[in-house]
Every structure is written in structure tokens, then in C-alpha cells.
Design a protein around this motif. Structure first.
Motif, PDB file in Angstrom:
ATOM      1  N   ASN A 196      16.594  -3.190 -40.302  1.00  0.00           N
ATOM      2  CA  ASN A 196      16.270  -1.782 -39.418  1.00  0.00           C
ATOM      3  C   ASN A 196      16.624  -1.042 -39.606  1.00  0.00           C
ATOM      4  OD1 ASN A 196      13.932  -3.453 -38.997  1.00  0.00           O
ATOM      5  ND2 ASN A 196      14.543  -3.763 -36.651  1.00  0.00           N
ATOM      6  N   PHE A 197      17.759  -0.860 -39.195  1.00  0.00           N
ATOM      7  CA  PHE A 197      19.069  -0.018 -39.860  1.00  0.00           C
ATOM      8  C   PHE A 197      18.220   1.269 -41.000  1.00  0.00           C
ATOM      9  CE2 PHE A 197      20.667  -1.890 -36.069  1.00  0.00           C
ATOM     10  CZ  PHE A 197      21.218  -1.168 -35.178  1.00  0.00           C
ATOM     11  N   SER A 198      18.419   0.237 -41.969  1.00  0.00           N
ATOM     12  CA  SER A 198      18.237   0.443 -43.775  1.00  0.00           C
ATOM     13  C   SER A 198      17.448   0.893 -44.712  1.00  0.00           C
ATOM     14  CB  SER A 198      19.364  -0.395 -44.080  1.00  0.00           C
ATOM     15  OG  SER A 198      18.459  -1.736 -44.429  1.00  0.00           O
ATOM     16  N   GLU A 199      16.511  -0.175 -44.102  1.00  0.00           N
ATOM     17  CA  GLU A 199      14.810   0.130 -44.846  1.00  0.00           C
ATOM     18  C   GLU A 199      13.538  -0.170 -43.456  1.00  0.00           C
ATOM     19  OE1 GLU A 199      14.804  -3.824 -47.061  1.00  0.00           O
ATOM     20  OE2 GLU A 199      16.701  -3.653 -47.021  1.00  0.00           O
ATOM     21  N   GLY A 200      14.179  -0.394 -42.423  1.00  0.00           N
ATOM     22  CA  GLY A 200      12.961  -0.558 -40.836  1.00  0.00           C
ATOM     23  C   GLY A 200      12.729   0.701 -40.277  1.00  0.00           C
ATOM     24  N   GLU A 239      28.485  -7.171 -39.182  1.00  0.00           N
ATOM     25  CA  GLU A 239      30.119  -6.226 -40.828  1.00  0.00           C
ATOM     26  C   GLU A 239      29.582  -6.767 -42.466  1.00  0.00           C
ATOM     27  OE1 GLU A 239      32.223  -6.585 -36.625  1.00  0.00           O
ATOM     28  OE2 GLU A 239      30.661  -8.170 -37.824  1.00  0.00           O
ATOM     29  N   ASP A 240      29.100  -7.466 -42.778  1.00  0.00           N
ATOM     30  CA  ASP A 240      29.079  -7.998 -44.342  1.00  0.00           C
ATOM     31  C   ASP A 240      27.454  -7.357 -43.911  1.00  0.00           C
ATOM     32  OD1 ASP A 240      31.321  -9.621 -43.747  1.00  0.00           O
ATOM     33  OD2 ASP A 240      29.991 -11.357 -42.755  1.00  0.00           O
ATOM     34  N   PHE A 241      26.684  -7.222 -43.590  1.00  0.00           N
ATOM     35  CA  PHE A 241      25.676  -5.888 -43.525  1.00  0.00           C
ATOM     36  C   PHE A 241      26.137  -5.048 -44.064  1.00  0.00           C
ATOM     37  CE2 PHE A 241      22.723  -3.613 -41.655  1.00  0.00           C
ATOM     38  CZ  PHE A 241      21.927  -2.838 -42.118  1.00  0.00           C
ATOM     39  N   VAL A 242      26.645  -4.285 -43.532  1.00  0.00           N
ATOM     40  CA  VAL A 242      27.214  -3.172 -43.350  1.00  0.00           C
ATOM     41  C   VAL A 242      27.258  -2.457 -44.551  1.00  0.00           C
ATOM     42  CG1 VAL A 242      28.811  -0.815 -42.193  1.00  0.00           C
ATOM     43  CG2 VAL A 242      27.303  -2.450 -40.829  1.00  0.00           C
ATOM     44  N   ALA A 243      29.034  -3.705 -44.573  1.00  0.00           N
ATOM     45  CA  ALA A 243      29.337  -3.374 -46.269  1.00  0.00           C
ATOM     46  C   ALA A 243      28.827  -3.614 -47.525  1.00  0.00           C
ATOM     47  CB  ALA A 243      30.356  -4.548 -45.675  1.00  0.00           C
ATOM     48  N   ALA A 289      25.096   1.519 -29.866  1.00  0.00           N
ATOM     49  CA  ALA A 289      26.718   2.859 -30.463  1.00  0.00           C
ATOM     50  C   ALA A 289      27.190   1.929 -31.725  1.00  0.00           C
ATOM     51  CB  ALA A 289      26.895   2.909 -28.865  1.00  0.00           C
ATOM     52  N   GLU A 290      28.193   0.761 -31.267  1.00  0.00           N
ATOM     53  CA  GLU A 290      28.638   0.249 -32.087  1.00  0.00           C
ATOM     54  C   GLU A 290      28.306  -0.229 -33.500  1.00  0.00           C
ATOM     55  OE1 GLU A 290      31.249  -4.083 -33.310  1.00  0.00           O
ATOM     56  OE2 GLU A 290      30.381  -3.855 -31.014  1.00  0.00           O
ATOM     57  N   ALA A 291      26.803  -0.974 -34.020  1.00  0.00           N
ATOM     58  CA  ALA A 291      25.818  -0.359 -34.784  1.00  0.00           C
ATOM     59  C   ALA A 291      26.007   0.734 -35.182  1.00  0.00           C
ATOM     60  CB  ALA A 291      24.891  -1.567 -34.630  1.00  0.00           C
ATOM     61  N   THR A 292      25.674   1.997 -35.452  1.00  0.00           N
ATOM     62  CA  THR A 292      25.415   2.770 -35.820  1.00  0.00           C
ATOM     63  C   THR A 292      27.071   3.521 -35.987  1.00  0.00           C
ATOM     64  OG1 THR A 292      25.951   3.831 -33.602  1.00  0.00           O
ATOM     65  CG2 THR A 292      23.313   4.073 -34.506  1.00  0.00           C
ATOM     66  N   GLY A 293      27.922   3.365 -35.584  1.00  0.00           N
ATOM     67  CA  GLY A 293      30.131   3.650 -35.555  1.00  0.00           C
ATOM     68  C   GLY A 293      29.559   3.133 -36.302  1.00  0.00           C
ATOM     69  N   LEU A 294      29.893   1.346 -36.671  1.00  0.00           N
ATOM     70  CA  LEU A 294      30.102   1.184 -38.179  1.00  0.00           C
ATOM     71  C   LEU A 294      29.615   1.690 -39.288  1.00  0.00           C
ATOM     72  CD1 LEU A 294      30.009  -2.783 -37.003  1.00  0.00           C
ATOM     73  CD2 LEU A 294      31.490  -1.725 -37.312  1.00  0.00           C
ATOM     74  N   ILE A 295      28.216   1.937 -39.318  1.00  0.00           N
ATOM     75  CA  ILE A 295      27.798   2.340 -40.455  1.00  0.00           C
ATOM     76  C   ILE A 295      27.918   4.030 -40.671  1.00  0.00           C
ATOM     77  CG2 ILE A 295      25.096   3.415 -40.992  1.00  0.00           C
ATOM     78  CD1 ILE A 295      24.493   1.416 -39.516  1.00  0.00           C
ATOM     79  N   GLY A 347      30.909   7.282 -43.910  1.00  0.00           N
ATOM     80  CA  GLY A 347      31.596   8.882 -44.216  1.00  0.00           C
ATOM     81  C   GLY A 347      30.712   9.672 -43.100  1.00  0.00           C
ATOM     82  N   ARG A 348      29.718   9.740 -42.899  1.00  0.00           N
ATOM     83  CA  ARG A 348      29.065  10.301 -42.307  1.00  0.00           C
ATOM     84  C   ARG A 348      28.403  10.374 -40.551  1.00  0.00           C
ATOM     85  NH1 ARG A 348      23.817  10.383 -42.479  1.00  0.00           N
ATOM     86  NH2 ARG A 348      23.015  12.590 -42.486  1.00  0.00           N
ATOM     87  N   LYS A 349      28.666  11.285 -39.782  1.00  0.00           N
ATOM     88  CA  LYS A 349      28.764  11.513 -38.775  1.00  0.00           C
ATOM     89  C   LYS A 349      27.032  11.244 -38.283  1.00  0.00           C
ATOM     90  CE  LYS A 349      29.412  13.626 -33.979  1.00  0.00           C
ATOM     91  NZ  LYS A 349      27.504  13.686 -33.503  1.00  0.00           N
ATOM     92  N   ILE A 350      27.331   9.872 -37.583  1.00  0.00           N
ATOM     93  CA  ILE A 350      25.572   9.230 -37.077  1.00  0.00           C
ATOM     94  C   ILE A 350      25.998   9.181 -35.667  1.00  0.00           C
ATOM     95  CG2 ILE A 350      23.897   7.334 -37.036  1.00  0.00           C
ATOM     96  CD1 ILE A 350      25.143   7.119 -39.993  1.00  0.00           C
ATOM     97  N   ASP A 351      25.147   9.635 -34.308  1.00  0.00           N
ATOM     98  CA  ASP A 351      25.444   9.087 -33.442  1.00  0.00           C
ATOM     99  C   ASP A 351      24.312   8.263 -33.094  1.00  0.00           C
ATOM    100  OD1 ASP A 351      27.641  10.744 -32.445  1.00  0.00           O
ATOM    101  OD2 ASP A 351      26.063  12.139 -32.869  1.00  0.00           O
ATOM    102  N   TYR A 352      24.084   7.530 -31.706  1.00  0.00           N
ATOM    103  CA  TYR A 352      22.856   6.423 -30.748  1.00  0.00           C
ATOM    104  C   TYR A 352      22.948   6.899 -29.872  1.00  0.00           C
ATOM    105  CZ  TYR A 352      20.809   3.303 -28.193  1.00  0.00           C
ATOM    106  OH  TYR A 352      19.801   2.614 -26.560  1.00  0.00           O
ATOM    107  N   VAL A 353      21.770   7.686 -29.182  1.00  0.00           N
ATOM    108  CA  VAL A 353      21.071   8.637 -27.968  1.00  0.00           C
ATOM    109  C   VAL A 353      19.954   7.201 -27.507  1.00  0.00           C
ATOM    110  CG1 VAL A 353      20.144  10.242 -27.091  1.00  0.00           C
ATOM    111  CG2 VAL A 353      21.886  10.583 -28.854  1.00  0.00           C
TER     112      VAL A 353
END
Length: 266
Positions: free
Chosen positions: A120-124, A253-257, A181-187, A192-198
Motif C-alpha cells: 500500500n505504501f509503494s503501489e496502493g 524492512e525487507d519490503f522497503v529494501a 511513523a516508523e514505516a515512513t521513516g524506513l522508507i 533519501g527523501r524526507k517523508i512525514d506521517y501526519v
């Protein structure tokens, strides 16, 4: 020879299932002329199908699946695998009737109940927020054991191609619960970009969705599911992936990597 019909065969799980089953699979999607809302056009797709992967893309129209199950079995299908959802075994859930139809069809069946997809984070639905640098959801500090769509597809493919999963219901989650917040931080770290969870108020989230054309009923359903997370619901772990495949579920973490964030966020 197996002949596996894959509903939603171009979607997040469907295209992965198609890759796993290879030449045995046939894709049923709008791109191939299939319309789950048009029963008159089902027969050519069901012709010769020995197994069916069932996906309902619209929970507000889930009553279509029981009829499709009836037609699939009448056409000769002998194995059904349903992509369902957590708590769908409870009366009143949109997919409850679909589960009952599969369980009582008189053929081999397997039901998959995955938690929220990592993809859902990458294609949803959360991808636009990740792309734009702000993911705003009404989930508070809720934590989710996101499950990788690759794991879901592998379980589905195994169930479609053999009988050892017959009569099984698999609750599918990742190996640990992760906060947004952790998920967006890992992404953010991986890309290499700033991504915030609100965190946003549920009613504000409903209004934002409806303003973008989402039907009110659908917006409230999705918002309710996300708002449940802020109350601590949905964080429980399940061992369905390991029971089905004999290995641990893939980590977030494996998904993100393994996702090409640099390409996708460029």
C-alpha cells in the motif's frame, strides 16, 4: 493439466499469483475483457478452469462473489482460493457471504485473510502521500504487522496448485507490528527523501476522500478500518505465512529494501 483462473490478475496480488503459477494461469481483468459486474460474460473465462483465485475489488459489491462461485463450480472448477480480510468470518462483514459460499461450494477451498499490505505504501492508496512527502492517515499511533503481497501470492499459488491447503483459513501478517511513523521513516531512509506521517481526524479524512470522488460509504468504511488502528486494534500477529509455506513471513524492512524508491520517487 491445471487451468487456473486469476481474478484481478493485474492487481497487487493477482499479478504476483500469475507469475508464481506461470503457464497454468489465465488472467481475468478489465485488460483482458473481464468484468465481475457482468455475469453474462463470465462463461468464456470459466471454460476449462480447474481452480480459481477469487478477488473482490469492491467491498460494496461483494455479493457478486457467491454467484461467481456457483458458476465456477458448475463450469468444473475443483479448487477455490479466496482473498478475504481479517474478521470476515463474522456476520455483517462485507466478505462474510463470500467466505460462506467458498466453504460450502463442495470443492477444495482455501481462505486467505491478510492484514494491511506493505505494498500500500509503494503501489496502493498510500503511494501518493509517500511520493509527495506527507502521508496523512487517521491511524494515530496504531501499529500494523504489514504483510508483503509477495507472501500472499506465494500462499495463494501453493493453495491453487495443490491440495494440502484444502479446508484451511490462513490469517496472514508480517512478523512484527510497525507504526506508520516508523514505516515512513524506513522508507525515507531508503529513498533519501524526507517523508512525514501526519495523524488526521477521521472525519477530516472522510471529507478529503469524498472530495476526491470516493463514495461516502466506501470512505467511511476505509476510515473506520484505519481509525480502529489508533485504538490498538489490528496489531496482533498471525503465523499463517509460516504454516502455509514453512518459512517466516517477510519483514517490512525487507519490503522497503527490495523496493526501487529512488526510481519511483524521482
Amino acid at each position: 493439466m491445471q487451468n487456473i483462473l486469476i481474478l484481478g490478475g493485474t492487481g497487487k496480488t493477482g499479478r504476483r499469483v500469475a507469475r508464481h503459477v506461470g503457464a497454468a494461469g489465465r488472467v481475468a481483468a478489465r485488460a483482458t475483457g473481464f468484468d465481475l459486474g457482468e455475469p453474462a460474460g463470465w462463461a468464456p473465462f470459466l471454460d476449462g478452469a480447474t481452480a480459481v483465485y477469487l478477488v473482490e475489488p469492491n467491498l460494496q459489491a461483494a455479493a457478486r462473489i457467491p454467484r461467481f462461485v456457483t458458476d465456477a463450480v458448475a463450469a468444473g472448477a475443483r479448487r477455490l482460493v479466496l482473498l478475504s480480510a481479517p474478521r470476515a468470518g463474522e456476520p455483517g462483514h462485507p466478505l462474510h457471504a463470500a467466505e460462506e459460499a467458498v466453504r460450502t461450494a463442495g470443492v477444495g477451498w482455501t481462505i486467505l485473510r491478510p492484514n494491511w499490505f506493505a505494498q500500500n505504501f509503494s503501489e496502493g492508496p498510500w503511494w501518493p502521500g509517500i511520493r509527495d512527502g506527507v502521508l496523512a492517515l487517521p491511524a494515530g499511533a496504531g501499529r500494523v504487522p504489514f504483510v508483503d503481497a509477495e507472501d500472499i501470492a506465494e500462499v495463494a499459488a501453493s493453495a491453487l496448485t495443490g491440495d494440502r491447503h484444502d479446508g484451511r483459513i490462513y490469517e496472514l501478517t508480517g512478523p512484527r507490528a510497525v507504526g506508520f511513523a516508523e514505516a515512513t521513516g524506513l522508507i525515507a531512509q531508503a529513498s533519501g527523501r524526507k517523508i512525514d506521517y501526519v495523524d488526521v481526524a477521521p472525519e477530516a479524512f472522510v471529507e478529503r476522500q469524498t472530495a476526491h470522488g470516493v463514495p461516502v460509504a466506501v470512505a467511511r468504511l476505509l476510515t473506520g478500518l484505519l481509525a480502529d488502528l489508533r485504538e490498538g486494534r489490528g496489531a496482533d500477529l498471525a503465523d499463517g505465512v509460516e504454516r502455509a509455506l514453512g518459512r517466516p513471513a517477510r519483514r517490512f524492512e525487507d519490503f522497503v529494501a527490495g523496493t526501487a524508491w529512488h526510481r519511483d520517487l524521482s
